[in-house]
Scaffold this motif. Structure first.
Motif, PDB file in Angstrom:
ATOM      1  N   GLY A  13     -41.351  23.759 -39.725  1.00 30.98           N
ATOM      2  CA  GLY A  13     -40.392  24.155 -40.451  1.00 30.98           C
ATOM      3  C   GLY A  13     -39.888  25.544 -40.248  1.00 30.98           C
ATOM      4  N   PHE A 117     -43.079  18.398 -42.481  1.00 30.20           N
ATOM      5  CA  PHE A 117     -41.748  18.927 -42.030  1.00 30.20           C
ATOM      6  C   PHE A 117     -41.111  19.831 -43.292  1.00 30.20           C
ATOM      7  CE2 PHE A 117     -36.871  18.552 -41.300  1.00 30.20           C
ATOM      8  CZ  PHE A 117     -36.743  19.840 -41.049  1.00 30.20           C
ATOM      9  N   ASP A 119     -38.352  21.201 -45.021  1.00 31.96           N
ATOM     10  CA  ASP A 119     -37.079  21.673 -44.673  1.00 31.96           C
ATOM     11  C   ASP A 119     -36.353  22.594 -45.624  1.00 31.96           C
ATOM     12  OD1 ASP A 119     -34.513  21.208 -43.569  1.00 31.96           O
ATOM     13  OD2 ASP A 119     -34.439  18.996 -44.305  1.00 31.96           O
ATOM     14  N   ARG A 158     -36.398  22.549 -34.004  1.00 31.46           N
ATOM     15  CA  ARG A 158     -35.705  21.307 -34.381  1.00 31.46           C
ATOM     16  C   ARG A 158     -35.722  19.973 -33.710  1.00 31.46           C
ATOM     17  NH1 ARG A 158     -33.112  21.338 -39.343  1.00 31.46           N
ATOM     18  NH2 ARG A 158     -32.683  23.153 -40.352  1.00 31.46           N
ATOM     19  N   ILE A 161     -39.192  18.484 -33.813  1.00 33.22           N
ATOM     20  CA  ILE A 161     -39.247  17.602 -35.049  1.00 33.22           C
ATOM     21  C   ILE A 161     -38.494  16.278 -35.145  1.00 33.22           C
ATOM     22  CG2 ILE A 161     -38.570  17.631 -37.528  1.00 33.22           C
ATOM     23  CD1 ILE A 161     -39.095  20.866 -37.308  1.00 33.22           C
ATOM     24  N   ASP A 165     -39.805  12.654 -35.242  1.00 33.08           N
ATOM     25  CA  ASP A 165     -39.378  11.634 -35.901  1.00 33.08           C
ATOM     26  C   ASP A 165     -39.341  10.296 -35.353  1.00 33.08           C
ATOM     27  OD1 ASP A 165     -38.399  10.977 -38.619  1.00 33.08           O
ATOM     28  OD2 ASP A 165     -36.281  11.545 -38.046  1.00 33.08           O
ATOM     29  N   VAL A 170     -42.956  11.916 -39.039  1.00 38.38           N
ATOM     30  CA  VAL A 170     -42.489  13.023 -39.890  1.00 38.38           C
ATOM     31  C   VAL A 170     -42.621  12.740 -41.190  1.00 38.38           C
ATOM     32  CG1 VAL A 170     -40.700  14.712 -40.283  1.00 38.38           C
ATOM     33  CG2 VAL A 170     -41.164  14.001 -37.746  1.00 38.38           C
ATOM     34  N   LYS A 171     -42.893  13.510 -42.123  1.00 39.69           N
ATOM     35  CA  LYS A 171     -42.880  13.373 -43.516  1.00 39.69           C
ATOM     36  C   LYS A 171     -42.365  14.760 -44.108  1.00 39.69           C
ATOM     37  CE  LYS A 171     -46.675  10.413 -43.503  1.00 39.69           C
ATOM     38  NZ  LYS A 171     -46.093   9.092 -43.442  1.00 39.69           N
ATOM     39  N   ARG A 172     -40.890  14.596 -44.329  1.00 42.25           N
ATOM     40  CA  ARG A 172     -40.022  15.495 -44.979  1.00 42.25           C
ATOM     41  C   ARG A 172     -40.289  15.994 -46.221  1.00 42.25           C
ATOM     42  NH1 ARG A 172     -35.458  16.315 -47.681  1.00 42.25           N
ATOM     43  NH2 ARG A 172     -34.229  17.724 -47.373  1.00 42.25           N
ATOM     44  N   ASP A 174     -38.741  18.733 -48.997  1.00 41.15           N
ATOM     45  CA  ASP A 174     -37.895  19.656 -49.508  1.00 41.15           C
ATOM     46  C   ASP A 174     -38.602  21.075 -49.810  1.00 41.15           C
ATOM     47  OD1 ASP A 174     -35.583  21.131 -50.695  1.00 41.15           O
ATOM     48  OD2 ASP A 174     -35.300  19.812 -51.923  1.00 41.15           O
TER      49      ASP A 174
END
Ligand SMILES: Nc1ncnc2c1ncn2[C@@H]1O[C@H](COP(=O)(O)OP(=O)(O)OP(=O)(O)O)[C@@H](O)[C@H]1O
Ligand SMILES: Nc1ccn([C@@H]2O[C@H](COP(=O)(O)O)[C@@H](O)[C@H]2O)c(=O)n1
Length: 343
Positions: A13, A117, A119, A158, A161, A165, A170-172, A174
């Motif tokens: 991140g 990740f 974000d 990025r 990542i 993905d 990837v587990k995003r 927020d």
């Protein structure tokens, strides 16, 4: 390392996205070993005899990425030294060179479970780092370095990542808002059972005293000084009414946010006292029947700065001594002697 493959969760991140903050919580709650590539590089650079210090410091100030051979070696050494099997690797792999170097050097010897990740929008990242920079002492928490760090993140991290993905790893998360919501998201992803399997405080005895394993870095440098070998400490339990809590005591407490989860912190303020919340940047008066607790290692601690003052009733005991590992046996954790501590 043992014959079974160690598990690795990469954590990526932007700068200031909250990777370290959440890794500290995960490590405290589930006993994962949190290895921050940035921290390991800073530690290496700070060694008076390090031949790499100058080069590492230049990269850090410029937000550029240190050659992977250096970073990978530090990570591998730390993993081996820990003797553990579950690792959160924070801030790695940061670019294609990191990915290639890791594949060559570690490759299939570990099981990469997923990539968390964080974000977070650029403005929030920069604001958090500048705020952190008021006290962090980091050479890169300033506007000039941050500009470069953001470029490196966009141009080099990025794409990594995106690469993960494509492999559905990837587990995003927020990462722009509340710290606790973020933690809830890990549970949503089912990481609780599948990935993070150890409680942070394993209690062996009950009643008068307990012996507890301390996980995580939140009380460094006093507890778990290397971050690799966990300390076992004796906790004196008491009926909360029988002992007058004092500022500076190291105590075990039940998390106000997660019942049955225990942590070790230091009492920083008692009822009616005023404490400065360094995250919210404001003074707080501790209400009656409450205390304010913090970890000694502000960067890696989830504490009253995040969950506020806690009721005294959540405090379950006072930490007295380290009893394991042997070389740390007898390390005293008490500032204030009370009559029955040596019983
Ligand atoms: N969800 C959040 N809301 C507000 N502040 C936060 C949040 N998460 C972290 N912070 C604060 O933002 C700063 C940066 O957080 P942290 O050190 O965890 O980020 P990081 O992603 O590890 O950064 P870096 O990669 O630069 O080391 C810290 O001062 C932390 O207390
Ligand atoms: N894989 C990495 C990780 C970090 N660095 C360098 O350290 C700086 C700080 O990293 P944080 O994760 O603590 O923010 C980073 O800007 C890089 O200069 C690296 O080279 N390789």
């Amino acid at each position: 390392m043992t014959s079974t493959k160690p598990n690795v969760v990469f954590v990526l991140g932007g700068p200031g996205a909250g990777k370290g903050t959440q890794c500290a919580r995960i490590a405290e709650k589930y006993g994962y070993v949190h290895l921050s590539a940035g921290d390991l590089l800073r530690e290496e650079a700070a060694k008076p005899d390090s031949s790499l210090g100058k080069e590492i410091n230049e990269h850090i100030k410029n937000g550029s990425i240190v050659p992977v051979a250096v970073t990978c070696k530090l990570l591998e050494n730390a993993m081996k030294k820990s003797g553990k099997e579950n690792f959160l690797i924070d801030g790695f792999p940061r670019n294609q060179d990191n990915v290639n170097g890791w594949k060559e050097s570690v490759g299939d010897r570990v099981n990469v479970q997923c990539v968390l990740f964080f974000d977070c929008d650029e403005q929030t990242c920069v604001a958090r780092c500048l705020e952190r920079g008021k006290a962090s002492g980091r050479t890169d928490d300033n506007e000039a370095s941050l500009k470069k760090r953001i470029v490196t993140y966009n141009d080099s991290t990025r794409p990594v990542i995106q690469l993960f993905d494509k492999e559905n790893l990837v587990k995003r998360i927020d990462a722009s808002n509340d710290v606790d919501k973020r933690f809830g998201e890990f549970l949503k992803y089912g990481l609780k059972g599948a990935v993070f399997a150890l409680p942070c405080l394993i209690t062996l005895m009950d009643k008068v005293a307990t012996v507890s394993l301390v996980a995580g870095k939140s009380m460094q440098p006093l507890l778990n000084p290397t971050g690799l070998n966990s300390d076992w400490v004796v906790i004196k339990r008491w009926d909360i009414d029988d002992y007058f809590l004092q500022k500076g005591d190291i105590v075990s407490l039940e998390s106000p946010r997660e019942p049955q989860v225990y942590m070790i912190k230091r009492i920083k303020a008692l009822e009616n006292e005023i404490i400065y919340d360094t995250i919210k940047q404001k003074e707080i008066r501790v209400p009656k029947g409450h205390v304010w607790v913090e970890g000694d290692n502000k960067r890696d601690s989830y504490d009253s700065r995040h969950f506020g003052c806690i009721p005294r009733g959540l405090v379950t005991g006072r930490a007295l001594y380290v009893i394991w590992p042997p070389k740390r046996f007898g390390t005293k954790l008490i500032l204030h002697d009370s009559e029955d501590d040596d019983e």
